[in-house]
Structure formats: C-alpha cells, structure tokens
Design a protein around this motif. Structure first.
Motif, PDB file in Angstrom:
ATOM      1  N   GLN A   1       0.833  -1.200   0.000  1.00 26.29           N
ATOM      2  CA  GLN A   1       0.000   0.000   0.000  1.00 26.29           C
ATOM      3  C   GLN A   1       0.872   1.256   0.000  1.00 26.29           C
ATOM      4  O   GLN A   1       1.941   1.286   0.606  1.00 26.29           O
ATOM      5  N   ILE A   2       0.411   2.292  -0.695  1.00 27.56           N
ATOM      6  CA  ILE A   2       1.124   3.562  -0.746  1.00 27.56           C
ATOM      7  C   ILE A   2       0.601   4.475   0.357  1.00 27.56           C
ATOM      8  O   ILE A   2      -0.592   4.756   0.431  1.00 27.56           O
ATOM      9  N   LYS A   3       1.516   4.911   1.211  1.00 29.52           N
ATOM     10  CA  LYS A   3       1.161   5.806   2.319  1.00 29.52           C
ATOM     11  C   LYS A   3       1.579   7.223   1.938  1.00 29.52           C
ATOM     12  O   LYS A   3       2.756   7.494   1.691  1.00 29.52           O
ATOM     13  N   ILE A   4       0.604   8.138   1.878  1.00 28.55           N
ATOM     14  CA  ILE A   4       0.883   9.530   1.535  1.00 28.55           C
ATOM     15  C   ILE A   4       0.810  10.360   2.806  1.00 28.55           C
ATOM     16  O   ILE A   4      -0.152  10.263   3.575  1.00 28.55           O
ATOM     17  N   MET A   5       1.843  11.190   3.027  1.00 31.93           N
ATOM     18  CA  MET A   5       1.956  11.926   4.288  1.00 31.93           C
ATOM     19  C   MET A   5       2.596  13.285   4.041  1.00 31.93           C
ATOM     20  O   MET A   5       3.071  13.573   2.935  1.00 31.93           O
ATOM     21  N   SER A   6       2.635  14.096   5.090  1.00 32.71           N
ATOM     22  CA  SER A   6       3.311  15.387   4.984  1.00 32.71           C
ATOM     23  C   SER A   6       4.818  15.151   4.971  1.00 32.71           C
ATOM     24  O   SER A   6       5.305  14.103   5.407  1.00 32.71           O
ATOM     25  N   SER A   7       5.557  16.127   4.484  1.00 36.86           N
ATOM     26  CA  SER A   7       7.017  15.995   4.436  1.00 36.86           C
ATOM     27  C   SER A   7       7.604  15.860   5.833  1.00 36.86           C
ATOM     28  O   SER A   7       8.596  15.152   6.033  1.00 36.86           O
ATOM     29  N   ASP A   8       6.998  16.524   6.818  1.00 35.73           N
ATOM     30  CA  ASP A   8       7.472  16.411   8.202  1.00 35.73           C
ATOM     31  C   ASP A   8       7.277  14.994   8.732  1.00 35.73           C
ATOM     32  O   ASP A   8       8.158  14.435   9.399  1.00 35.73           O
ATOM     33  N   GLU A   9       6.118  14.409   8.454  1.00 35.74           N
ATOM     34  CA  GLU A   9       5.856  13.038   8.899  1.00 35.74           C
ATOM     35  C   GLU A   9       6.844  12.069   8.259  1.00 35.74           C
ATOM     36  O   GLU A   9       7.296  11.119   8.901  1.00 35.74           O
ATOM     37  N   TYR A  10       7.166  12.303   7.009  1.00 34.52           N
ATOM     38  CA  TYR A  10       8.069  11.428   6.268  1.00 34.52           C
ATOM     39  C   TYR A  10       9.451  11.381   6.914  1.00 34.52           C
ATOM     40  O   TYR A  10      10.106  10.340   6.951  1.00 34.52           O
ATOM     41  N   VAL A  11       9.875  12.518   7.454  1.00 36.44           N
ATOM     42  CA  VAL A  11      11.229  12.620   8.015  1.00 36.44           C
ATOM     43  C   VAL A  11      11.264  12.319   9.512  1.00 36.44           C
ATOM     44  O   VAL A  11      12.238  11.742  10.011  1.00 36.44           O
ATOM     45  N   LYS A  12      10.195  12.676  10.236  1.00 40.32           N
ATOM     46  CA  LYS A  12      10.260  12.651  11.699  1.00 40.32           C
ATOM     47  C   LYS A  12       9.498  11.508  12.365  1.00 40.32           C
ATOM     48  O   LYS A  12       9.986  10.914  13.328  1.00 40.32           O
ATOM     49  N   ASP A  13       8.301  11.209  11.914  1.00 40.74           N
ATOM     50  CA  ASP A  13       7.440  10.263  12.638  1.00 40.74           C
ATOM     51  C   ASP A  13       7.901   8.818  12.455  1.00 40.74           C
ATOM     52  O   ASP A  13       7.951   8.304  11.329  1.00 40.74           O
ATOM     53  N   ALA A  14       8.220   8.156  13.568  1.00 41.17           N
ATOM     54  CA  ALA A  14       8.677   6.765  13.521  1.00 41.17           C
ATOM     55  C   ALA A  14       7.485   5.813  13.446  1.00 41.17           C
ATOM     56  O   ALA A  14       6.489   5.977  14.145  1.00 41.17           O
ATOM     57  N   VAL A  15       7.594   4.820  12.583  1.00 45.35           N
ATOM     58  CA  VAL A  15       6.569   3.786  12.446  1.00 45.35           C
ATOM     59  C   VAL A  15       7.249   2.424  12.503  1.00 45.35           C
ATOM     60  O   VAL A  15       8.455   2.308  12.266  1.00 45.35           O
ATOM     61  N   LEU A  16       6.488   1.396  12.827  1.00 44.75           N
ATOM     62  CA  LEU A  16       7.037   0.043  12.913  1.00 44.75           C
ATOM     63  C   LEU A  16       6.667  -0.748  11.661  1.00 44.75           C
ATOM     64  O   LEU A  16       5.497  -0.862  11.312  1.00 44.75           O
ATOM     65  N   GLU A  17       7.690  -1.292  10.986  1.00 40.03           N
ATOM     66  CA  GLU A  17       7.483  -2.140   9.819  1.00 40.03           C
ATOM     67  C   GLU A  17       8.230  -3.458  10.030  1.00 40.03           C
ATOM     68  O   GLU A  17       9.305  -3.490  10.644  1.00 40.03           O
ATOM     69  N   LEU A  18       7.653  -4.555   9.519  1.00 40.57           N
ATOM     70  CA  LEU A  18       8.257  -5.883   9.654  1.00 40.57           C
ATOM     71  C   LEU A  18       8.695  -6.385   8.283  1.00 40.57           C
ATOM     72  O   LEU A  18       7.924  -6.318   7.319  1.00 40.57           O
ATOM     73  N   TYR A  19       9.935  -6.899   8.200  1.00 39.68           N
ATOM     74  CA  TYR A  19      10.482  -7.399   6.944  1.00 39.68           C
ATOM     75  C   TYR A  19      10.941  -8.850   7.125  1.00 39.68           C
ATOM     76  O   TYR A  19      11.657  -9.155   8.075  1.00 39.68           O
ATOM     77  N   ASP A  20      10.543  -9.699   6.202  1.00 39.34           N
ATOM     78  CA  ASP A  20      10.973 -11.099   6.219  1.00 39.34           C
ATOM     79  C   ASP A  20      12.331 -11.192   5.517  1.00 39.34           C
ATOM     80  O   ASP A  20      12.431 -10.963   4.311  1.00 39.34           O
ATOM     81  N   VAL A  21      13.382 -11.519   6.269  1.00 38.75           N
ATOM     82  CA  VAL A  21      14.741 -11.551   5.703  1.00 38.75           C
ATOM     83  C   VAL A  21      15.335 -12.957   5.741  1.00 38.75           C
ATOM     84  O   VAL A  21      16.547 -13.132   5.604  1.00 38.75           O
ATOM     85  N   ARG A  22      14.499 -13.970   5.902  1.00 39.25           N
ATOM     86  CA  ARG A  22      15.013 -15.344   6.001  1.00 39.25           C
ATOM     87  C   ARG A  22      15.740 -15.769   4.732  1.00 39.25           C
ATOM     88  O   ARG A  22      16.756 -16.451   4.799  1.00 39.25           O
ATOM     89  N   GLU A  23      15.238 -15.373   3.573  1.00 38.99           N
ATOM     90  CA  GLU A  23      15.883 -15.790   2.329  1.00 38.99           C
ATOM     91  C   GLU A  23      17.249 -15.136   2.160  1.00 38.99           C
ATOM     92  O   GLU A  23      18.122 -15.666   1.481  1.00 38.99           O
ATOM     93  N   ILE A  24      17.455 -13.980   2.784  1.00 40.64           N
ATOM     94  CA  ILE A  24      18.759 -13.312   2.716  1.00 40.64           C
ATOM     95  C   ILE A  24      19.770 -14.028   3.604  1.00 40.64           C
ATOM     96  O   ILE A  24      20.907 -14.271   3.207  1.00 40.64           O
ATOM     97  N   LEU A  25      19.335 -14.390   4.808  1.00 37.10           N
ATOM     98  CA  LEU A  25      20.240 -15.026   5.766  1.00 37.10           C
ATOM     99  C   LEU A  25      20.506 -16.488   5.441  1.00 37.10           C
ATOM    100  O   LEU A  25      21.553 -17.024   5.793  1.00 37.10           O
ATOM    101  N   ASN A  26      19.570 -17.150   4.761  1.00 36.65           N
ATOM    102  CA  ASN A  26      19.695 -18.587   4.511  1.00 36.65           C
ATOM    103  C   ASN A  26      19.976 -18.922   3.059  1.00 36.65           C
ATOM    104  O   ASN A  26      19.720 -20.031   2.618  1.00 36.65           O
ATOM    105  N   LYS A  27      20.483 -17.967   2.301  1.00 42.05           N
ATOM    106  CA  LYS A  27      20.740 -18.223   0.878  1.00 42.05           C
ATOM    107  C   LYS A  27      21.781 -19.324   0.721  1.00 42.05           C
ATOM    108  O   LYS A  27      22.793 -19.349   1.407  1.00 42.05           O
ATOM    109  N   ILE A  28      21.520 -20.257  -0.187  1.00 41.12           N
ATOM    110  CA  ILE A  28      22.432 -21.381  -0.422  1.00 41.12           C
ATOM    111  C   ILE A  28      23.444 -20.987  -1.485  1.00 41.12           C
ATOM    112  O   ILE A  28      23.087 -20.484  -2.544  1.00 41.12           O
ATOM    113  N   THR A  29      24.713 -21.239  -1.207  1.00 41.35           N
ATOM    114  CA  THR A  29      25.757 -20.895  -2.166  1.00 41.35           C
ATOM    115  C   THR A  29      26.135 -22.098  -3.018  1.00 41.35           C
ATOM    116  O   THR A  29      25.930 -23.245  -2.631  1.00 41.35           O
ATOM    117  N   ASP A  30      26.699 -21.821  -4.175  1.00 39.45           N
ATOM    118  CA  ASP A  30      27.170 -22.861  -5.080  1.00 39.45           C
ATOM    119  C   ASP A  30      28.689 -22.749  -5.150  1.00 39.45           C
ATOM    120  O   ASP A  30      29.227 -21.650  -5.198  1.00 39.45           O
TER     121      ASP A  30
END
Length: 245
Positions: free
Chosen positions: A116-145
C-alpha cells in the motif's frame, strides 16, 4: 458381500474426482502482488493540467493497481484531495509521477510492506517513527554454489597430459587460481548482526538512527522502528541484498 463390493466400487471411482478437488490453488494475494509490482514499472504519460490530486491518484490506481492511504496531515494539506496539481509528462513510472505531484503540495509517500502507498506530509516522512516488519530469512539462509574441478575427455595420444588418466578416459583438472577466484561465489550475509549493521550504515549510520529508532531481528523477521524516510532506505537495501549472489 454385494453391499461391500458396491461400496468399494464407488470409493475407487470417486478417488480421481476427490484428488482433483484436493489440489490447492495458488495464493491469489501473492499473484496479485506480483501483477501490481509488474504494472508499477509500466511507463505512463499523464496529462493533468491543474487537476485535483484525487483525480490523479484515482487514475494511477486504475493504471497500476496501487492502493492509497492519506494521513490526516496529508488530507489537510491536500484539502482531502481537492488541491490541484499539474503533471504533464511522457514515459514516467507511477513512482516518478507521484513524486512530481506530491512535491507541489509538500507531501511525500512511502510504500508499506503490504504494498500500500502511504501519503503523508514531508514532516511526517522525516520525523514520525513507524514500525514495519520485513521477512529476511531468504537473505540469511541463501544457499551458495561452489566451483568444482573441470572434467574433460582426453583425446587418444594425449594420455600423458593428464596425470592418472587412462587412454580414452576422463581427466580431472582443477581450474587455475585466477579462474577459481572468478568462479567462487560471493559469500551471502549469514550473520544477523552483520545484516543489521550493513542496513544501518547504508541508510545514514548513527546520525540517522538516533533516539526513537530501533532495529531487531527475531526468527528471520526484521522489526524496524523508524521514520518513513529510513524505512524506504531499508527496503531498497534489502531488495539489493536479495539479488546478492
């Protein structure tokens, strides 16, 4: 006996139909996200001359499938979408068009994990902290050849060129050191602490990650509390790491 035989016949002939019904379809939400991401790269040519922002957002939504959400501050600055913008351009992506339109009203935007696209004021974009969750398992568990020895057929009469090979057999030769270095894959990010440090350093360092921000990694899920400006940088870096080979 006839009753048992009849029951078995019904069960046997019913199995194919049951198996067909048991097939699980693909996740429609995942397919929809793939389509939206693909459409977002489509080049558009907007012609909005002093048109309400709401009209532009509705047009973009139809063209690329984005969903929008305006904060209260953004609604106030845009007069609930009635404030007019001028965007006349050729061959621009939806993101570029958003930048052009929102800058005129001192607004910014960020893409949430949900797409989803969140539209906000420029002040909110720079200052207001929000919590976001990212799934990074594929980055940490990448199989090498790993590169292995080169196997090649030995021509008749060339047996002496490959140690230990018999006439008409195979010869196994390790590639030269320089070739080994070229073929050796880069090591993926395996250390969670290293991943967090790379993300922080790549998005502004300690100066950007000050009071009110945090980054924690639990069971392959990255919890990031930061303003949207930092969230966008984290998202960009993670996308780059996913392509890391």
């Amino acid at each position: 006996m006839r009753l048992v035989t009849s029951w078995l016949a019904v069960a046997i002939f019913s199995l194919p139909a049951f198996a067909e019904d048991a097939k699980l379809p693909g996740d429609p939400k995942k397919e929809e996200k793939k389509e939206v991401k693909k459409e977002a790269e489509k080049l558009l040519s907007p012609e909005f001359d002093e048109a309400p922002l709401a009209d532009l957002l509705s047009w973009l939504s139809r063209e690329v499938g984005f969903e929008y959400d305006l904060t209260k501050a953004a609604q106030k600055l845009s007069k609930r979408g009635l404030e007019k913008v001028k965007v006349i351009a050729k061959d621009k992506t939806a993101r570029e068009i958003l930048d052009m339109a929102l800058a005129q009203l001192h607004l910014s935007w960020a893409e949430k994990v949900t797409g989803q696209i969140k539209i906000m004021s420029s002040d909110e974009y720079v200052k207001d902290a929000v919590l976001e969750l990212y799934d990074v398992r594929e980055i940490l568990n990448k199989i090498t050849d790993f590169a292995g020895p080169d196997s090649s057929l030995v021509k008749k009469g060339d047996e002496k060129k490959a140690d230990g090979s018999s006439p008409g057999g195979h010869a196994f030769e390790d590639p030269p050191d320089e070739e080994k270095e070229k073929e050796r894959p880069k090591k993926p990010i395996e250390d969670p602490d290293k991943l967090k440090q790379l993300l922080k350093n790549g998005s502004g360092g300690d100066e950007a990650w000050g009071e009110g921000t945090s980054m924690d990694l639990v069971n392959g899920i990255l919890y990031v509390k930061a303003p949207w400006k930092l969230q966008n940088k984290v998202r960009t870096l993670l996308n780059q790491f996913r392509q890391f080979k």
